[in-house]
Design a protein around this motif. Structure first.
Motif, PDB file in Angstrom:
ATOM      1  N   LEU A  34       2.767 -45.646  -1.817  1.00 24.10           N
ATOM      2  CA  LEU A  34       3.221 -46.448  -2.946  1.00 24.10           C
ATOM      3  C   LEU A  34       2.467 -46.031  -4.211  1.00 24.10           C
ATOM      4  O   LEU A  34       1.285 -45.698  -4.152  1.00 24.10           O
ATOM      5  CB  LEU A  34       2.988 -47.941  -2.689  1.00 24.10           C
ATOM      6  CG  LEU A  34       3.785 -48.581  -1.544  1.00 24.10           C
ATOM      7  CD1 LEU A  34       3.398 -50.032  -1.377  1.00 24.10           C
ATOM      8  CD2 LEU A  34       5.280 -48.464  -1.796  1.00 24.10           C
ATOM      9  N   LYS A  35       3.154 -46.050  -5.357  1.00 14.68           N
ATOM     10  CA  LYS A  35       2.541 -45.673  -6.634  1.00 14.68           C
ATOM     11  C   LYS A  35       2.256 -46.934  -7.447  1.00 14.68           C
ATOM     12  O   LYS A  35       3.088 -47.835  -7.522  1.00 14.68           O
ATOM     13  CB  LYS A  35       3.474 -44.748  -7.404  1.00 14.68           C
ATOM     14  CG  LYS A  35       2.868 -44.198  -8.692  1.00 14.68           C
ATOM     15  CD  LYS A  35       3.860 -43.295  -9.412  1.00 14.68           C
ATOM     16  CE  LYS A  35       4.143 -42.039  -8.602  1.00 14.68           C
ATOM     17  NZ  LYS A  35       5.032 -41.096  -9.328  1.00 14.68           N
ATOM     18  N   LYS A  36       1.062 -46.994  -8.012  1.00 12.64           N
ATOM     19  CA  LYS A  36       0.665 -48.157  -8.806  1.00 12.64           C
ATOM     20  C   LYS A  36       1.658 -48.402  -9.948  1.00 12.64           C
ATOM     21  O   LYS A  36       2.169 -47.471 -10.554  1.00 12.64           O
ATOM     22  CB  LYS A  36      -0.740 -47.944  -9.381  1.00 12.64           C
ATOM     23  CG  LYS A  36      -1.253 -49.124 -10.193  1.00 12.64           C
ATOM     24  CD  LYS A  36      -2.604 -48.837 -10.813  1.00 12.64           C
ATOM     25  CE  LYS A  36      -3.072 -49.988 -11.682  1.00 12.64           C
ATOM     26  NZ  LYS A  36      -4.351 -49.716 -12.367  1.00 12.64           N
ATOM     27  N   ASP A  37       1.939 -49.694 -10.193  1.00 15.25           N
ATOM     28  CA  ASP A  37       2.831 -50.161 -11.264  1.00 15.25           C
ATOM     29  C   ASP A  37       4.313 -49.854 -11.016  1.00 15.25           C
ATOM     30  O   ASP A  37       5.148 -50.100 -11.893  1.00 15.25           O
ATOM     31  CB  ASP A  37       2.417 -49.583 -12.624  1.00 15.25           C
ATOM     32  CG  ASP A  37       1.049 -50.083 -13.077  1.00 15.25           C
ATOM     33  OD1 ASP A  37       0.688 -51.198 -12.676  1.00 15.25           O
ATOM     34  OD2 ASP A  37       0.362 -49.363 -13.808  1.00 15.25           O
ATOM     35  N   SER A  38       4.635 -49.305  -9.840  1.00 16.53           N
ATOM     36  CA  SER A  38       6.050 -49.118  -9.507  1.00 16.53           C
ATOM     37  C   SER A  38       6.603 -50.436  -8.949  1.00 16.53           C
ATOM     38  O   SER A  38       5.851 -51.339  -8.598  1.00 16.53           O
ATOM     39  CB  SER A  38       6.220 -47.996  -8.476  1.00 16.53           C
ATOM     40  OG  SER A  38       5.561 -48.333  -7.270  1.00 16.53           O
ATOM     41  N   TYR A  39       7.929 -50.534  -8.875  1.00 15.84           N
ATOM     42  CA  TYR A  39       8.559 -51.760  -8.391  1.00 15.84           C
ATOM     43  C   TYR A  39       9.240 -51.493  -7.047  1.00 15.84           C
ATOM     44  O   TYR A  39       9.960 -50.504  -6.890  1.00 15.84           O
ATOM     45  CB  TYR A  39       9.579 -52.279  -9.405  1.00 15.84           C
ATOM     46  CG  TYR A  39       8.936 -52.908 -10.612  1.00 15.84           C
ATOM     47  CD1 TYR A  39       8.514 -52.129 -11.685  1.00 15.84           C
ATOM     48  CD2 TYR A  39       8.720 -54.277 -10.691  1.00 15.84           C
ATOM     49  CE1 TYR A  39       7.911 -52.696 -12.799  1.00 15.84           C
ATOM     50  CE2 TYR A  39       8.123 -54.854 -11.803  1.00 15.84           C
ATOM     51  CZ  TYR A  39       7.711 -54.060 -12.852  1.00 15.84           C
ATOM     52  OH  TYR A  39       7.112 -54.621 -13.931  1.00 15.84           O
ATOM     53  N   VAL A  40       9.021 -52.398  -6.104  1.00 13.22           N
ATOM     54  CA  VAL A  40       9.534 -52.247  -4.739  1.00 13.22           C
ATOM     55  C   VAL A  40      10.396 -53.463  -4.392  1.00 13.22           C
ATOM     56  O   VAL A  40       9.980 -54.604  -4.605  1.00 13.22           O
ATOM     57  CB  VAL A  40       8.376 -52.137  -3.725  1.00 13.22           C
ATOM     58  CG1 VAL A  40       8.916 -52.049  -2.305  1.00 13.22           C
ATOM     59  CG2 VAL A  40       7.518 -50.922  -4.034  1.00 13.22           C
ATOM     60  N   ILE A  41      11.599 -53.218  -3.880  1.00 15.51           N
ATOM     61  CA  ILE A  41      12.475 -54.309  -3.458  1.00 15.51           C
ATOM     62  C   ILE A  41      11.926 -54.907  -2.164  1.00 15.51           C
ATOM     63  O   ILE A  41      11.681 -54.190  -1.198  1.00 15.51           O
ATOM     64  CB  ILE A  41      13.909 -53.813  -3.228  1.00 15.51           C
ATOM     65  CG1 ILE A  41      14.489 -53.250  -4.528  1.00 15.51           C
ATOM     66  CG2 ILE A  41      14.807 -54.945  -2.705  1.00 15.51           C
ATOM     67  CD1 ILE A  41      15.848 -52.601  -4.364  1.00 15.51           C
ATOM     68  N   ILE A  42      11.746 -56.259  -2.159  1.00 17.47           N
ATOM     69  CA  ILE A  42      11.228 -56.922  -0.944  1.00 17.47           C
ATOM     70  C   ILE A  42      12.225 -57.942  -0.388  1.00 17.47           C
ATOM     71  O   ILE A  42      11.908 -58.644   0.572  1.00 17.47           O
ATOM     72  CB  ILE A  42       9.855 -57.577  -1.210  1.00 17.47           C
ATOM     73  CG1 ILE A  42       9.895 -58.493  -2.444  1.00 17.47           C
ATOM     74  CG2 ILE A  42       8.784 -56.521  -1.400  1.00 17.47           C
ATOM     75  CD1 ILE A  42      10.209 -59.911  -2.161  1.00 17.47           C
ATOM     76  N   GLY A  43      13.435 -58.010  -0.962  1.00 18.67           N
ATOM     77  CA  GLY A  43      14.458 -58.920  -0.466  1.00 18.67           C
ATOM     78  C   GLY A  43      15.539 -59.104  -1.514  1.00 18.67           C
ATOM     79  O   GLY A  43      15.509 -58.482  -2.581  1.00 18.67           O
ATOM     80  N   TYR A  44      16.513 -59.992  -1.205  1.00 19.64           N
ATOM     81  CA  TYR A  44      17.642 -60.194  -2.103  1.00 19.64           C
ATOM     82  C   TYR A  44      17.939 -61.683  -2.291  1.00 19.64           C
ATOM     83  O   TYR A  44      17.935 -62.454  -1.323  1.00 19.64           O
ATOM     84  CB  TYR A  44      18.901 -59.511  -1.546  1.00 19.64           C
ATOM     85  CG  TYR A  44      18.862 -58.011  -1.667  1.00 19.64           C
ATOM     86  CD1 TYR A  44      19.478 -57.362  -2.734  1.00 19.64           C
ATOM     87  CD2 TYR A  44      18.205 -57.232  -0.721  1.00 19.64           C
ATOM     88  CE1 TYR A  44      19.440 -55.987  -2.858  1.00 19.64           C
ATOM     89  CE2 TYR A  44      18.149 -55.850  -0.837  1.00 19.64           C
ATOM     90  CZ  TYR A  44      18.775 -55.239  -1.903  1.00 19.64           C
ATOM     91  OH  TYR A  44      18.728 -53.870  -2.027  1.00 19.64           O
ATOM     92  N   MET A  45      18.187 -62.071  -3.562  1.00 22.32           N
ATOM     93  CA  MET A  45      18.670 -63.412  -3.855  1.00 22.32           C
ATOM     94  C   MET A  45      20.129 -63.483  -3.421  1.00 22.32           C
ATOM     95  O   MET A  45      20.926 -62.619  -3.768  1.00 22.32           O
ATOM     96  CB  MET A  45      18.564 -63.702  -5.354  1.00 22.32           C
ATOM     97  CG  MET A  45      17.155 -63.936  -5.859  1.00 22.32           C
ATOM     98  SD  MET A  45      16.473 -65.549  -5.419  1.00 22.32           S
ATOM     99  CE  MET A  45      17.512 -66.633  -6.396  1.00 22.32           C
ATOM    100  N   LYS A  46      20.479 -64.524  -2.670  1.00 22.53           N
ATOM    101  CA  LYS A  46      21.856 -64.614  -2.181  1.00 22.53           C
ATOM    102  C   LYS A  46      22.608 -65.810  -2.767  1.00 22.53           C
ATOM    103  O   LYS A  46      23.608 -66.243  -2.235  1.00 22.53           O
ATOM    104  CB  LYS A  46      21.870 -64.707  -0.657  1.00 22.53           C
ATOM    105  CG  LYS A  46      21.046 -65.866  -0.083  1.00 22.53           C
ATOM    106  CD  LYS A  46      21.080 -65.830   1.435  1.00 22.53           C
ATOM    107  CE  LYS A  46      20.299 -66.981   2.047  1.00 22.53           C
ATOM    108  NZ  LYS A  46      20.315 -66.956   3.521  1.00 22.53           N
ATOM    109  N   ALA A  47      22.100 -66.366  -3.885  1.00 21.05           N
ATOM    110  CA  ALA A  47      22.793 -67.474  -4.550  1.00 21.05           C
ATOM    111  C   ALA A  47      24.091 -66.993  -5.165  1.00 21.05           C
ATOM    112  O   ALA A  47      24.218 -65.843  -5.555  1.00 21.05           O
ATOM    113  CB  ALA A  47      21.898 -68.089  -5.619  1.00 21.05           C
ATOM    114  N   ALA A  48      25.047 -67.914  -5.297  1.00 24.87           N
ATOM    115  CA  ALA A  48      26.359 -67.535  -5.821  1.00 24.87           C
ATOM    116  C   ALA A  48      26.258 -67.003  -7.238  1.00 24.87           C
ATOM    117  O   ALA A  48      26.882 -66.025  -7.598  1.00 24.87           O
ATOM    118  CB  ALA A  48      27.297 -68.744  -5.787  1.00 24.87           C
ATOM    119  N   GLY A  49      25.443 -67.639  -8.077  1.00 27.02           N
ATOM    120  CA  GLY A  49      25.328 -67.220  -9.466  1.00 27.02           C
ATOM    121  C   GLY A  49      24.662 -65.882  -9.620  1.00 27.02           C
ATOM    122  O   GLY A  49      24.845 -65.190 -10.603  1.00 27.02           O
ATOM    123  N   VAL A  50      23.859 -65.479  -8.636  1.00 27.70           N
ATOM    124  CA  VAL A  50      23.148 -64.203  -8.709  1.00 27.70           C
ATOM    125  C   VAL A  50      23.930 -63.107  -8.039  1.00 27.70           C
ATOM    126  O   VAL A  50      23.990 -61.989  -8.498  1.00 27.70           O
ATOM    127  CB  VAL A  50      21.762 -64.353  -8.035  1.00 27.70           C
ATOM    128  CG1 VAL A  50      21.009 -63.033  -8.092  1.00 27.70           C
ATOM    129  CG2 VAL A  50      20.962 -65.446  -8.722  1.00 27.70           C
TER     130      VAL A  50
END
Length: 324
Positions: A133-149
């Motif tokens: 992993l590289k510092k200050d990078s962004y990693v997906i750890i899950g997903y919002m499953k709300a209807a509006g999102v």
């Protein structure tokens, strides 16, 4: 009376659709995970409820606010991540929730901090081939499953569609293959079966396919053994250690991973079961978490190594060998 009418009118204006923030960054630690939302003009508990898939009362309780007081413009609101609006399953879809990588942070540490999400899920969502992993990078750890999102396109949704397309195409081809059978009764089709070269070409083709699939797992394990020989000069420059070990759950196939307190990340450790002489080569991901259950352990191995070592005990005695 006038005040009540005005409040109803204001509620009507504020009840419009609210879009979730463009980038969702996780905050907090398991199990109290949340994201922050800055209140904009016209938003209230009900519009946030539709956008993030949580009951209004639950949002109010998480922020210790009375629903009758309403929301202040510009205030940062905590939106809890629960099973109702957040998914970390392999087939999750919706809007991605990110974690910002800190200095010297490992993929295993990210997994532990966020509900022990499987490492393979994180690799798949982020197209990772390794564990760095590289510092200050962004990693997906899950997903919002709300209807509006979920209404907003997310990378995961695209991947699911890409995987689904080949299946549909395959279904279509099978449907198109069914009509051709009627013509075989005609003379031109009879000539085709007489051409035996087609059968000769198909017989060698299947043979290499299974052969290529089996070595994949064996080669991946052999890679660690080669790295071990390089690191220790074929065992000549190796430290040894003896003591108890245990297991942790992993979805890795064909490779073994380990947690160890002194060997640097990336070190290959040879683990031997002295009771039967069986050995495996495991790659160090991180240190052993400081917990009461881990007291006295010298190593934790991914559960896929359990069968290879011929052990079915929760704790086992082992011998380690790794680079000095």
């Amino acid at each position: 009376m006038v005040k009540s009418i005005l409040s109803i009118v204001l509620f009507g204006f504020s009840a419009g659709a609210v879009q979730a923030q463009d980038t969702l960054q996780v905050q907090g630690t398991s199990p109290a995970l949340y994201i922050s939302h800055v209140v904009k003009k016209g938003e209230n508990f009900y519009s946030l409820s539709r956008a993030y898939g949580l009951p209004p009362k639950e949002i109010a309780a998480a922020n210790k606010v009375n629903m009758e007081q309403g929301l202040q413009l510009g205030r940062s609101i905590h939106i809890p991540l629960t099973a109702a609006n957040f998914s970390q399953k392999a087939g999750a879809a919706g809007k991605p929730v990110y974690h910002k990588v800190t200095d010297k942070e490992t993929l295993y540490r990210v997994s532990v901090n966020y509900n022990k999400v499987p490492l393979d899920n994180i690799r798949q969502w982020n197209n990772f081939s390794g564990d760095g992993l590289k510092k200050d990078s962004y990693v997906i750890i899950g997903y919002m499953k709300a209807a509006g999102v979920a209404s907003e396109p997310a990378p995961k949704v695209e991947k699911v569609k890409e995987k689904a397309l080949p299946v549909k195409e395959a279904a279509e081809t099978t449907v198109t293959l069914s009509p051709p059978p009627p013509p075989p009764a005609k003379d031109p089709v009879k000539k085709e079966p007489e051409t035996h070269p087609v059968a000769e070409e198909t017989t060698p083709a299947p043979a290499p396919a299974p052969a290529a699939a089996k070595p994949a797992a064996a080669n991946s394990s052999a890679d660690f053994e080669q790295l071990y020989d390089q690191q220790t000069n074929s065992g000549k420059k190796a430290d040894t250690e003896k003591g108890p070990g245990t297991w942790f759950k992993s979805n890795a196939v064909g490779k073994y991973y380990a947690l160890h307190n002194t060997a640097p990340r990336g070190t290959i450790i040879k683990v031997t079961n002295p009771l039967n002489g069986k050995s495996v080569y495991a790659k160090v991901l991180d240190v052993i978490p400081q917990m009461k259950a881990n007291a006295g352990l010298i190593i934790k191995l991914s559960d896929s190594a359990m069968q290879a070592l011929g052990s079915n005990e929760s704790r086992f005695y082992c011998e380690l060998s790794y680079e000095k």
